[in-house]
Design an enzyme around this catalytic site. Structure first.
Site, PDB file in Angstrom:
ATOM      1  N   CYS A  84       0.851  -1.185   0.000  1.00 16.92           N
ATOM      2  CA  CYS A  84       0.000   0.000   0.000  1.00 16.92           C
ATOM      3  C   CYS A  84       0.892   1.242   0.000  1.00 16.92           C
ATOM      4  O   CYS A  84       1.795   1.368   0.832  1.00 16.92           O
ATOM      5  CB  CYS A  84      -0.875  -0.038   1.247  1.00 16.92           C
ATOM      6  SG  CYS A  84      -1.608   1.534   1.697  1.00 16.92           S
ATOM      7  N   GLU A  85       0.638   2.147  -0.930  1.00 16.40           N
ATOM      8  CA  GLU A  85       1.495   3.329  -1.031  1.00 16.40           C
ATOM      9  C   GLU A  85       1.279   4.318   0.110  1.00 16.40           C
ATOM     10  O   GLU A  85       2.094   5.214   0.305  1.00 16.40           O
ATOM     11  CB  GLU A  85       1.289   4.031  -2.369  1.00 16.40           C
ATOM     12  CG  GLU A  85      -0.055   4.689  -2.550  1.00 16.40           C
ATOM     13  CD  GLU A  85      -0.192   5.383  -3.894  1.00 16.40           C
ATOM     14  OE1 GLU A  85      -0.925   6.375  -3.959  1.00 16.40           O
ATOM     15  OE2 GLU A  85       0.430   4.936  -4.882  1.00 16.40           O
ATOM     16  N   HIS A  86       0.208   4.158   0.877  1.00 11.96           N
ATOM     17  CA  HIS A  86      -0.066   5.102   1.953  1.00 11.96           C
ATOM     18  C   HIS A  86       0.710   4.800   3.232  1.00 11.96           C
ATOM     19  O   HIS A  86       1.046   5.719   3.976  1.00 11.96           O
ATOM     20  CB  HIS A  86      -1.571   5.121   2.267  1.00 11.96           C
ATOM     21  CG  HIS A  86      -2.399   5.570   1.115  1.00 11.96           C
ATOM     22  ND1 HIS A  86      -3.652   5.051   0.849  1.00 11.96           N
ATOM     23  CD2 HIS A  86      -2.146   6.457   0.123  1.00 11.96           C
ATOM     24  CE1 HIS A  86      -4.141   5.625  -0.240  1.00 11.96           C
ATOM     25  NE2 HIS A  86      -3.248   6.474  -0.700  1.00 11.96           N
ATOM     26  N   HIS A  87       0.960   3.501   3.509  1.00  5.48           N
ATOM     27  CA  HIS A  87       1.643   3.133   4.751  1.00  5.48           C
ATOM     28  C   HIS A  87       2.816   2.178   4.528  1.00  5.48           C
ATOM     29  O   HIS A  87       3.484   1.788   5.479  1.00  5.48           O
ATOM     30  CB  HIS A  87       0.650   2.463   5.722  1.00  5.48           C
ATOM     31  CG  HIS A  87      -0.528   3.322   6.048  1.00  5.48           C
ATOM     32  ND1 HIS A  87      -1.755   3.170   5.433  1.00  5.48           N
ATOM     33  CD2 HIS A  87      -0.653   4.360   6.909  1.00  5.48           C
ATOM     34  CE1 HIS A  87      -2.595   4.075   5.903  1.00  5.48           C
ATOM     35  NE2 HIS A  87      -1.964   4.803   6.802  1.00  5.48           N
ATOM     36  N   GLN A 125      -5.438  -0.520  -4.246  1.00  7.49           N
ATOM     37  CA  GLN A 125      -6.152  -1.621  -4.894  1.00  7.49           C
ATOM     38  C   GLN A 125      -6.950  -1.150  -6.106  1.00  7.49           C
ATOM     39  O   GLN A 125      -7.016  -1.843  -7.128  1.00  7.49           O
ATOM     40  CB  GLN A 125      -7.074  -2.307  -3.884  1.00  7.49           C
ATOM     41  CG  GLN A 125      -7.795  -3.517  -4.453  1.00  7.49           C
ATOM     42  CD  GLN A 125      -8.571  -4.280  -3.399  1.00  7.49           C
ATOM     43  OE1 GLN A 125      -8.230  -4.240  -2.216  1.00  7.49           O
ATOM     44  NE2 GLN A 125      -9.602  -4.976  -3.808  1.00  7.49           N
ATOM     45  N   HIS A 153      -6.007  -5.996   3.717  1.00  6.28           N
ATOM     46  CA  HIS A 153      -5.047  -4.899   3.838  1.00  6.28           C
ATOM     47  C   HIS A 153      -4.488  -4.852   5.259  1.00  6.28           C
ATOM     48  O   HIS A 153      -5.241  -4.686   6.215  1.00  6.28           O
ATOM     49  CB  HIS A 153      -5.733  -3.572   3.508  1.00  6.28           C
ATOM     50  CG  HIS A 153      -6.117  -3.437   2.066  1.00  6.28           C
ATOM     51  ND1 HIS A 153      -5.473  -2.572   1.210  1.00  6.28           N
ATOM     52  CD2 HIS A 153      -7.060  -4.067   1.326  1.00  6.28           C
ATOM     53  CE1 HIS A 153      -6.024  -2.659   0.004  1.00  6.28           C
ATOM     54  NE2 HIS A 153      -6.993  -3.564   0.047  1.00  6.28           N
ATOM     55  N   CYS A 155      -2.826  -2.511   6.505  1.00 11.16           N
ATOM     56  CA  CYS A 155      -3.006  -1.181   7.103  1.00 11.16           C
ATOM     57  C   CYS A 155      -4.331  -1.096   7.844  1.00 11.16           C
ATOM     58  O   CYS A 155      -4.478  -0.284   8.759  1.00 11.16           O
ATOM     59  CB  CYS A 155      -2.899  -0.081   6.044  1.00 11.16           C
ATOM     60  SG  CYS A 155      -4.081  -0.215   4.699  1.00 11.16           S
TER      61      CYS A 155
END
Length: 196
Positions: A84-87, A125, A153, A155
């Site tokens: 995941c690019e956010h976390h 995703q 996920h 995250c």
């Protein structure tokens, strides 16, 4: 990619940054358990993002065959792992792909390779779903493509709401799959568990 080690350019810089993160977290990077951790993390990050160096369209074109077949082709239950690019935490699950050929097919193993390439990049995703669909549509020009991704996920499971059993499902489609009946046929087929 350098064949003898599997390492790419930037490995030393990744190690240095990983070591700095561990230092900031208050760890002792000289202790036995952590001495090789920056190297291992750097190698893992290069592996988990190796999709940036690969061309998924070239993969499909490498096994593109003229064939007079215009019924649905489905490759389901393709396992994938992504970050995941956010976390920078993993998300993983299964991808199901269908396309209806329009004069050309591709080798069946190439569809999972396309999934692998796009999933080995920093992702969300929703984008992963669309990128797989667009790659197949643009390369094979079929009568339609549909992609369904089901994932868990980390995250969501490890932080924030800490929900343990939720599965996120995304889908995207083109062409013939704009018809509800065609989409329904695909969904019925991927939900049918054949015995082998």
């Amino acid at each position: 990619m350098m064949e003898e080690t599997g390492a790419r350019e930037g490995l030393m810089e990744l190690q240095a940054h990983c070591r700095a993160i561990l230092d900031i977290l208050g760890e002792d990077t000289t202790r036995e358990g952590l001495q090789k951790t920056p190297y291992r993390v750097a190698k893992a990050m290069q592996k988990l993002t190796c999709g940036y160096a690969m061309d998924p369209k070239a993969v499909l074109n490498s096994a593109k065959f003229k064939e007079d077949y215009s019924q649905m082709v489905i490759v389901k239950d393709i396992n994938f792992y992504s970050l995941c690019e956010h976390h920078l935490l993993p998300f993983f699950g299964k991808v199901h792909v269908a396309y209806i050929p329009n004069g050309y097919i591709t080798g069946l193993s190439k569809i999972p390779r396309v999934v692998e390439i796009f999933s080995h990049r920093l992702q969300v995703q929703e984008r992963l779903t669309t990128q797989i669909k667009e790659c197949i549509q643009e390369t094979l020009n079929p009568l339609g493509v549909m992609v369904v991704v089901e994932a868990k996920h980390m995250c969501m499971q490890m932080r924030g709401v800490e929900t343990q059993n939720s599965i996120t499902t995304t889908s995207d489609f083109t062409g013939a799959f704009n018809q509800a009946k065609t989409r329904e046929e695909f969904m019925n087929l991927i939900n049918h568990h054949a015995e082998f």
